[in-house]
Design a protein around this motif. Structure first.
Motif, short mmCIF file in Angstrom:
data_model
loop_
_atom_site.label_atom_id
_atom_site.label_comp_id
_atom_site.label_asym_id
_atom_site.label_seq_id
_atom_site.Cartn_x
_atom_site.Cartn_y
_atom_site.Cartn_z
N PRO A 318 -12.17 5.36 -19.47
CA PRO A 318 -12.82 6.48 -20.16
C PRO A 318 -13.61 7.37 -19.20
CG PRO A 318 -14.05 4.45 -20.53
CD PRO A 318 -12.83 4.08 -19.76
N ASN A 319 -13.76 8.61 -19.59
CA ASN A 319 -14.62 9.57 -18.89
C ASN A 319 -14.19 9.86 -17.46
OD1 ASN A 319 -16.31 9.58 -21.23
ND2 ASN A 319 -17.29 7.70 -20.49
N THR A 320 -12.91 9.82 -17.20
CA THR A 320 -12.43 10.19 -15.87
C THR A 320 -10.97 10.62 -15.96
OG1 THR A 320 -12.10 9.45 -13.58
CG2 THR A 320 -11.72 7.83 -15.31
N ASN A 321 -10.60 11.56 -15.08
CA ASN A 321 -9.19 11.96 -14.99
C ASN A 321 -8.57 11.48 -13.68
OD1 ASN A 321 -10.43 13.58 -13.14
ND2 ASN A 321 -9.75 15.53 -14.03
N LEU A 322 -9.27 10.59 -12.97
CA LEU A 322 -8.78 10.10 -11.68
C LEU A 322 -7.65 9.09 -11.84
CD1 LEU A 322 -12.18 9.63 -9.78
CD2 LEU A 322 -10.54 11.51 -9.59
N TYR A 323 -7.50 8.54 -13.04
CA TYR A 323 -6.47 7.53 -13.27
C TYR A 323 -5.36 8.07 -14.18
CZ TYR A 323 -9.15 3.76 -11.12
OH TYR A 323 -9.81 2.94 -10.24
N ARG A 324 -5.05 9.35 -14.05
CA ARG A 324 -4.06 9.97 -14.90
C ARG A 324 -2.69 9.27 -14.78
NH1 ARG A 324 -4.23 16.25 -14.09
NH2 ARG A 324 -5.91 15.41 -12.83
N ASP A 325 -2.31 8.86 -13.57
CA ASP A 325 -0.99 8.25 -13.33
C ASP A 325 -1.07 6.73 -13.12
OD1 ASP A 325 0.23 10.79 -13.39
OD2 ASP A 325 -0.33 11.13 -11.30
N LEU A 326 -2.18 6.15 -13.51
CA LEU A 326 -2.37 4.71 -13.31
C LEU A 326 -1.40 3.90 -14.16
CD1 LEU A 326 -4.09 2.44 -12.03
CD2 LEU A 326 -5.53 2.57 -14.08
N GLN A 327 -0.85 2.83 -13.59
CA GLN A 327 0.07 1.97 -14.31
C GLN A 327 -0.50 0.57 -14.45
OE1 GLN A 327 3.69 2.32 -11.97
NE2 GLN A 327 4.47 3.89 -13.37
N ILE A 328 -0.14 -0.07 -15.56
CA ILE A 328 -0.60 -1.42 -15.87
C ILE A 328 0.62 -2.30 -16.09
CG2 ILE A 328 -1.88 -2.86 -17.50
CD1 ILE A 328 -2.60 0.86 -17.38
N LEU A 329 0.72 -3.40 -15.35
CA LEU A 329 1.81 -4.35 -15.54
C LEU A 329 1.37 -5.39 -16.56
CD1 LEU A 329 2.89 -4.98 -11.83
CD2 LEU A 329 3.64 -3.18 -13.39
N VAL A 330 2.17 -5.52 -17.65
CA VAL A 330 1.89 -6.49 -18.69
C VAL A 330 2.82 -7.67 -18.49
CG1 VAL A 330 1.75 -6.89 -21.18
CG2 VAL A 330 1.20 -4.63 -20.25
N LYS A 331 2.26 -8.87 -18.33
CA LYS A 331 3.04 -10.04 -17.96
C LYS A 331 2.84 -11.18 -18.95
CE LYS A 331 2.59 -9.03 -13.01
NZ LYS A 331 2.25 -9.60 -11.69
N LYS A 332 3.84 -12.07 -18.98
CA LYS A 332 3.73 -13.31 -19.73
C LYS A 332 4.46 -14.39 -18.94
CE LYS A 332 3.83 -14.85 -24.55
NZ LYS A 332 2.39 -14.64 -24.79
N LYS A 333 3.77 -15.44 -18.61
CA LYS A 333 4.32 -16.53 -17.80
C LYS A 333 4.89 -15.98 -16.50
CE LYS A 333 5.38 -19.49 -21.76
NZ LYS A 333 6.43 -20.23 -22.50
N SER A 334 4.17 -15.12 -15.85
CA SER A 334 4.49 -14.51 -14.55
C SER A 334 5.65 -13.53 -14.61
CB SER A 334 4.80 -15.60 -13.50
OG SER A 334 3.69 -16.46 -13.32
N THR A 336 7.06 -9.93 -15.67
CA THR A 336 6.60 -8.60 -16.08
C THR A 336 7.43 -8.11 -17.25
OG1 THR A 336 5.88 -8.06 -13.83
CG2 THR A 336 6.25 -6.22 -15.34
N LEU A 337 6.77 -7.83 -18.36
CA LEU A 337 7.44 -7.40 -19.58
C LEU A 337 7.48 -5.89 -19.72
CD1 LEU A 337 5.82 -9.93 -22.09
CD2 LEU A 337 8.00 -10.16 -20.90
N ASN A 338 6.43 -5.23 -19.22
CA ASN A 338 6.33 -3.79 -19.44
C ASN A 338 5.39 -3.19 -18.41
OD1 ASN A 338 6.72 -1.30 -20.76
ND2 ASN A 338 4.88 -1.57 -21.99
N THR A 339 5.65 -1.92 -18.07
CA THR A 339 4.73 -1.13 -17.27
C THR A 339 4.14 -0.07 -18.18
OG1 THR A 339 6.04 -1.50 -15.26
CG2 THR A 339 4.49 0.35 -15.24
N GLN A 340 2.86 -0.19 -18.44
CA GLN A 340 2.19 0.68 -19.41
C GLN A 340 1.33 1.70 -18.69
OE1 GLN A 340 0.59 -1.51 -22.70
NE2 GLN A 340 -0.93 0.08 -23.24
N GLN A 341 1.29 2.91 -19.22
CA GLN A 341 0.51 3.98 -18.62
C GLN A 341 -0.94 3.92 -19.10
OE1 GLN A 341 1.75 6.16 -16.27
NE2 GLN A 341 3.58 4.89 -16.40
N ASN A 342 -1.84 4.33 -18.22
CA ASN A 342 -3.25 4.39 -18.56
C ASN A 342 -3.46 5.24 -19.82
OD1 ASN A 342 -6.18 4.43 -18.28
ND2 ASN A 342 -5.89 6.53 -17.51
N GLY A 343 -4.19 4.72 -20.77
CA GLY A 343 -4.52 5.44 -21.98
C GLY A 343 -3.51 5.30 -23.10
N SER A 344 -2.29 4.86 -22.80
CA SER A 344 -1.27 4.74 -23.84
C SER A 344 -1.51 3.49 -24.67
CB SER A 344 0.12 4.71 -23.21
OG SER A 344 0.30 3.52 -22.46
#
Length: 460
Positions: A318-334, A336-344
């Motif tokens: 929140p309160n920043t635009n510095l992570y506009r293109d930031l990606q989050i790796l969502v994993k289960k049992k090591s 990677t299931l999905n690459t999610q975008q910041n804020g989505s």
């Protein structure tokens, strides 16, 4: 095949094979693509044998003509005729005695009837070889039509071929599938030899023969309604808006693709599926859920249920635009299931997941729980900006200090003299040496602290 139906309705066998690939359909009533039926007719010497009111050849021929009469009235059906055992007298045995007598063409029912009337049984029974050749009797691009083979015979393979093996191989290639076998006057050993090829139906009396074949034809030509229930944590079919893929269980080929939908009444929408296939279903949730070996009962509404309880996950800074293109790796049992975008906000099956957030340095959060119909929100600390100004191009790295240990964060670009980094709050160390320096003692070191929302310069 695993599923057989036996009817008590004596030597004629009818095998139905179906090849059908449909485009995505989602209406309650869907138009099937054209149906192509290839009749393979046994004219071997044994068809001259008597059965109840007459010769088997006459009974089979007369009834097949009646079937052709009825199919002739259907605009969406094309027919062809292959015959075996009618060209060479036995002995000797001619195992190549099979021929496409009437190929597929519009309005050819009259030609098929005329050909059937003048068939004279003579030879042997090359069933497997006829099936192999029949695969090439259909027009090209079989995915544009339903391709059916109906084999009529009073006996088993006589040329050392294996109809079951041929059937299975052609099923794997997507050419034929799920045979119906109608047997007349077969002994027990004959019945067993055909059960491996599909659904076996026994006709015990001549007067039952027509009704049994009508039953099979109706199953082949009629659509069957199906619905997929995606069940939530309480077992209710409330989950929806997710893609689904139906695969042919034998060949593994894609047959249907749908987006799961609730209809106007708030219940899962009705699909029209070909009932002559066994299906494997993949529902493309994250992670996906599967159901194998689904059997559709012809003429009966089929409900397919899968557990697919889901909730939502949001990762945001929140309160920043510095992570506009930031990606989050969502994993289960090591994995990677999905690459999610910041804020989505993304939907996942309920359960616990591990997150790898690609900040500098990376954040790893384990055991994040997604609950039914609930949005789990993970907040990323607001970062700071660090601008590194070098006296010359050179080699360097930034480290974060944790528990009095240095953990690598990022390498500097050896060709640039000025770089800006977005870093999480924390205590950092920078180590640098100019390209032109050949002495380790000329290493430059800089310690600095990053604060949320602040920008700091680092001069070397």
């Amino acid at each position: 095949m695993k599923h057989f139906r036996t009817f008590t309705v004596p030597g004629i066998i009818i095998l139905f094979f179906l090849q059908f690939t449909a485009t995505a359909q989602h209406k309650t009533v869907d138009l099937l693509p054209p149906t192509r039926i290839l009749f393979i007719f046994d004219a071997s010497q044994s068809m001259l044998g008597q059965w109840e009111s007459g010769r088997k050849i006459d009974i089979a021929r007369n009834f097949l003509i009646k079937v052709i009469d009825s199919l002739e009235q259907r605009n969406n059906v094309e027919m062809a005729l292959r015959v075996y055992g009618h060209q060479s007298v036995v002995p000797p045995q001619d195992c190549n005695d099979t021929r496409l007598e009437v190929p597929f063409s519009p309005h050819n029912a009259g030609k098929i009837r005329q050909t059937l009337r003048f068939i004279d049984p003579k030879g042997t029974t090359p069933i497997a070889h006829s099936l192999e050749l029949a695969a090439g009797d259909f027009p090209q691009k079989p995915e544009t039509a339903r391709n059916i083979i109906i084999l009529i015979t009073d006996g088993v393979e006589a040329c050392d071929g294996d109809p079951c093996e041929v059937s299975l191989e052609l099923q794997k290639k997507g050419i034929i599938l799920k045979p119906f076998i109608i047997g007349i006057g077969l002994d027990v050993n004959f019945k067993k030899s055909f059960q491996c090829a599909g659904n076996f139906l026994e006709v015990s009396r001549e007067d039952k023969f027509g009704g049994t074949l009508d039953y099979v034809v109706n199953q082949v030509l009629n659509e069957t309604s199906t619905q997929v229930n995606l069940l939530d944590s309480w077992g209710n079919p409330t989950e929806t808006n997710v893609a689904m893929t139906f695969y042919d269980h034998v060949s593994g080929r894609i047959k249907y693709r749908f987006m799961h939908t609730m209809n106007g009444k708030g219940v899962p929408d009705t699909l029209s599926l070909d009932p002559l296939r066994i299906y494997d279903l993949a529902v493309h949730t994250i992670p996906p859920v599967f159901k194998d070996s689904i059997v559709i009962t012809p003429g009966k509404h089929t409900t397919i249920g899968l557990d697919a309880p889901q909730g939502y996950l949001q990762v945001a800074a929140p309160n920043t635009n510095l992570y506009r293109d930031l990606q989050i790796l969502v994993k289960k049992k090591s994995q990677t299931l999905n690459t999610q975008q910041n804020g989505s906000i993304e939907k996942y099956l309920t359960g616990k997941y591990d997150l790898e957030i690609l900040t500098l340095p990376r954040m790893n959060i384990e055991g994040v729980e997604v609950k039914q119909s609930h949005t789990t929100t993970i907040k990323i600390p607001r970062p700071g900006l660090v601008t590194v100004m070098k006296p010359a191009s050179g080699y360097g790295s930034i480290f974060v200090e944790k528990d009095q240990k240095l953990e690598w964060v990022v390498n500097l670009n050896s060709k640039q003299t000025r770089e800006t980094f977005t870093l999480l709050p924390g205590k950092y160390h920078l180590i640098f040496r100019s390209k032109n320096s050949h002495f380790t003692l000329n290493t430059l070191r800089k310690d600095f602290t990053v604060t949320s929302g602040k920008s700091i310069p680092i001069r070397l």
